[in-house]
Motif scaffolding. Sequence first.
Motif, short mmCIF file in Angstrom:
data_model
loop_
_atom_site.label_atom_id
_atom_site.label_comp_id
_atom_site.label_asym_id
_atom_site.label_seq_id
_atom_site.Cartn_x
_atom_site.Cartn_y
_atom_site.Cartn_z
N LEU A 204 0.84 -1.20 0.00
CA LEU A 204 0.00 0.00 0.00
C LEU A 204 0.87 1.25 0.00
CD1 LEU A 204 -2.83 1.29 0.28
CD2 LEU A 204 -2.48 1.26 2.75
N ALA A 205 1.93 1.21 0.81
CA ALA A 205 2.80 2.39 0.89
C ALA A 205 3.44 2.68 -0.47
CB ALA A 205 3.87 2.19 1.96
N ILE A 206 3.92 1.63 -1.11
CA ILE A 206 4.61 1.85 -2.39
C ILE A 206 3.60 2.25 -3.48
CG2 ILE A 206 5.95 0.76 -4.22
CD1 ILE A 206 7.27 -0.96 -2.08
N GLY A 207 2.59 1.40 -3.68
CA GLY A 207 1.62 1.67 -4.75
C GLY A 207 0.83 2.95 -4.48
N GLY A 208 0.38 3.10 -3.22
CA GLY A 208 -0.39 4.29 -2.88
C GLY A 208 0.47 5.54 -2.97
N GLY A 209 1.72 5.42 -2.53
CA GLY A 209 2.62 6.57 -2.57
C GLY A 209 2.86 7.04 -4.00
N ILE A 210 3.13 6.07 -4.89
CA ILE A 210 3.37 6.44 -6.29
C ILE A 210 2.09 7.00 -6.91
CG2 ILE A 210 4.04 5.59 -8.56
CD1 ILE A 210 5.73 3.48 -7.18
N GLY A 211 0.96 6.35 -6.60
CA GLY A 211 -0.31 6.81 -7.15
C GLY A 211 -0.64 8.22 -6.70
N VAL B 164 0.32 -6.18 -4.91
CA VAL B 164 -0.49 -5.29 -4.07
C VAL B 164 -0.29 -3.84 -4.50
CG1 VAL B 164 -0.83 -4.38 -1.75
CG2 VAL B 164 -0.54 -6.83 -2.08
N ALA B 165 0.96 -3.47 -4.72
CA ALA B 165 1.27 -2.09 -5.12
C ALA B 165 0.56 -1.75 -6.43
CB ALA B 165 2.77 -1.91 -5.26
N LEU B 166 0.60 -2.68 -7.38
CA LEU B 166 -0.05 -2.46 -8.67
C LEU B 166 -1.56 -2.31 -8.47
CD1 LEU B 166 0.81 -2.35 -11.64
CD2 LEU B 166 0.20 -4.76 -11.82
N ILE C 238 -9.00 -3.51 -2.36
CA ILE C 238 -8.20 -4.19 -3.39
C ILE C 238 -6.94 -4.79 -2.78
CG2 ILE C 238 -6.80 -3.78 -5.43
CD1 ILE C 238 -8.88 -2.12 -6.55
N MET C 239 -6.38 -4.08 -1.80
CA MET C 239 -5.16 -4.54 -1.15
C MET C 239 -5.35 -5.94 -0.56
SD MET C 239 -3.35 -2.73 2.10
CE MET C 239 -4.55 -3.25 3.30
N TRP C 240 -6.40 -6.15 0.22
CA TRP C 240 -6.63 -7.46 0.84
C TRP C 240 -6.96 -8.50 -0.21
CZ3 TRP C 240 -4.37 -7.94 5.07
CH2 TRP C 240 -4.37 -6.94 6.05
N LEU C 241 -7.79 -8.10 -1.15
CA LEU C 241 -8.17 -9.05 -2.20
C LEU C 241 -6.94 -9.58 -2.93
CD1 LEU C 241 -10.82 -10.06 -3.66
CD2 LEU C 241 -10.19 -8.42 -5.44
N THR C 242 -6.08 -8.66 -3.34
CA THR C 242 -4.87 -9.04 -4.07
C THR C 242 -4.00 -9.97 -3.22
OG1 THR C 242 -4.91 -6.82 -4.99
CG2 THR C 242 -2.92 -8.13 -5.38
N LEU C 243 -3.89 -9.61 -1.97
CA LEU C 243 -3.02 -10.38 -1.09
C LEU C 243 -3.56 -11.80 -0.90
CD1 LEU C 243 -0.42 -9.73 0.34
CD2 LEU C 243 -1.73 -9.38 2.43
N ILE C 244 -4.87 -11.91 -0.72
CA ILE C 244 -5.46 -13.24 -0.55
C ILE C 244 -5.13 -14.10 -1.75
CG2 ILE C 244 -7.60 -14.53 -0.41
CD1 ILE C 244 -8.78 -12.01 1.00
N VAL C 245 -5.40 -13.54 -2.95
CA VAL C 245 -5.16 -14.31 -4.17
C VAL C 245 -3.69 -14.67 -4.28
CG1 VAL C 245 -5.28 -14.25 -6.67
CG2 VAL C 245 -7.13 -13.28 -5.31
N ALA C 246 -2.82 -13.69 -4.09
CA ALA C 246 -1.39 -13.93 -4.27
C ALA C 246 -0.86 -14.94 -3.26
CB ALA C 246 -0.63 -12.61 -4.16
N GLU C 247 -1.30 -14.84 -2.03
CA GLU C 247 -0.81 -15.76 -1.00
C GLU C 247 -1.37 -17.16 -1.18
OE1 GLU C 247 0.21 -12.94 2.86
OE2 GLU C 247 -1.64 -14.10 2.85
N THR C 248 -2.57 -17.22 -1.71
CA THR C 248 -3.17 -18.53 -1.91
C THR C 248 -2.47 -19.27 -3.04
OG1 THR C 248 -5.24 -17.50 -1.30
CG2 THR C 248 -5.38 -19.70 -2.19
N ILE C 249 -2.08 -18.52 -4.08
CA ILE C 249 -1.47 -19.16 -5.24
C ILE C 249 0.00 -19.49 -4.97
CG2 ILE C 249 -0.77 -18.76 -7.61
CD1 ILE C 249 -3.41 -17.31 -7.97
N SER C 250 0.71 -18.57 -4.38
CA SER C 250 2.13 -18.82 -4.25
C SER C 250 2.68 -18.12 -3.03
CB SER C 250 2.87 -18.29 -5.47
OG SER C 250 2.78 -16.89 -5.50
N ALA C 251 2.91 -18.89 -1.98
CA ALA C 251 3.51 -18.29 -0.80
C ALA C 251 4.02 -19.40 0.12
CB ALA C 251 2.51 -17.42 -0.06
#
Lengths: 255, 279
Positions: free
Chosen positions: A69-76, A127-129, A187-200
């Motif tokens: 969030l800090a990176i993506g939100g900061g850049i955004g 997440v940043a994206l 979106i942050m949580w959603l992305t993280l759930i998907v990403a962690e479920t697929i590969s972590a």
Amino acid sequence: MRLDLRSLQSFIIPVGLILVWQALATAGEISGTVLPAPTAVFAAGWRLALSGELWSNIGVSAWRAAIGLAIGGGIGFTLGLANGASRLFERLTDPTLQMIRTIPHLAMIPLVILWFGIDETAKIFLVALGVFFPVYLNTLHGIRTVDSQLVEMGRAYGMSNWALFTRVVLPGALPSIFVGLRYALGIMWLTLIVAETISASSGLGYMAMNAREFMMVDVVVLSILIYALLGKLADSAAKLLERATLSWHPAYLSV
Amino acid sequence: MTARSLSTVAFAPGVGRPVALRRDAPNASITLRGLSKSFGDKPVLRDIDLHVPAGQFLAIVGRSGCGKSTLLRTIVGLEGPSSGTIQVAGGRSDAGRIMFQEPRLLPWARIVDNVRVGVRNGGSKADARKAALAALDEVGLADRAGEWPSVLSGGQKQRVALARALVSHPQVLALDEPLGALDALTRIEMQTLLERVWREQGFTAVLVTHDVSEALALADRVVLIENGAIALDVAVDLPRPRRRGSVEIAKLEGAILDKLFGDIERPTDESPLHREAVA
Ligand SMILES: Nc1ncnc2c1ncn2[C@@H]1O[C@H](COP(=O)(O)OP(=O)(O)OP(=O)(O)O)[C@@H](O)[C@H]1O
Ligand SMILES: [Mg+2]
């Protein structure tokens, strides 16, 4: 403290649902392999909390969420400000950004795994994206829709560009920026759930997927509930922040 | 322009001196020479020559869209002229303040902080706050200093805007129909307030209004703009405070309205009223 009947009313249905759920599970109407009883889920949570596994996984997930969030939100936010302030900058960057926006960020997962493997960078990148666009779009929109009469007043009253920005433009854009932030949190949580479920190899999503392999349905349900809780927590924090900074807004004038 | 010279003779000009009680700041006179302004190829102001002596209260009237706001905005430098010059003599470079038709208060700043926007840069924060509170006191809103603008009524908001314009003791105050949106009673109250602070501070005031009686109640001189040029320039040499509805004011008002509607035949239903007023 005004904890009257009205605020209790909103708890009636959730508490009732949990009671029904518990009753059905105890009566054997729902199989434990489909949906374990609330008490079983609670017990699983207790067990994992004692072993420390729960806290380390929550910590890892929360950390990924925060950094992303800090990176993506900061850049955004920065790009939103820059493009809101300068038409030239907007002409240069906005068309490209709008093009990238048409790609659903979760579609990038295979590519991201190829690039970064399954380590932290991959999750943070996703997440940043994901949070970048809501923050960027709403910051830009907020700045563009600042009352031009107020800006003209500021200029007529001799404000420097910096004063104009901090005293007129930014406060004016803030409500819209908060809309972007709250959207981004989802979106942050959603992305993280998907990403962690697929590969972590750690985190809440990993905990759930790992439990699935051992048919520990109680832990799977626990993970889902904790995700919900974290999402609610983040949203409440944003709401509080919004209340504190927008106290001037007629919508928040409660005095 | 014949219309102008005719009316000038008719009203025997002679710019009335304002009855100023106290002068804190040296005042600035405004001189426009050959001022023209167009937006694109659409001319709005044509070759305007106007001299406003220091301390004068000038009112600008005219039909909607005739260029009153444009003239005012050009005077305070919010618009650049297409040709001609604007000179504000005897004043600081940033001598002027403008009050808009809308209050234009920052909704996210407390009332006292809104007034502080008008304080010139340079002083300490505490001084600025003190000046802001004094200005609020002048418009009778000192007790509302810590509140948000959204809780004020329309007239109170305009008083805050007036305090913001006055807090820096401007030498020129430009007012663009600041009372246009107020109800009749609040309007009269605001006019009285405006006249009082003008008499106290003695700045040069340029008031744009579509209300001829308001112009006559307040101004030393009324200028009528038509087709982007000055069609009428009338001195209002009446003692202050002026009594609303007095015969002299009614006469002047009738004359200005005649000029305003003259070319398009004044509606007949206005005539009895007008005759009654003059009689
Ligand atoms: N920024 C601008 N760009 C283009 N045209 C403009 C601009 N500002 C004003 N005009 C035009 O100039 C003319 C005069 O406008 P102005 O606002 O000075 O009228 P006004 O006398 O103040 O009218 P009102 O009494 O309705 O306020 C109008 O025809 C208006 O459309
Ligand atoms: Mg106007």
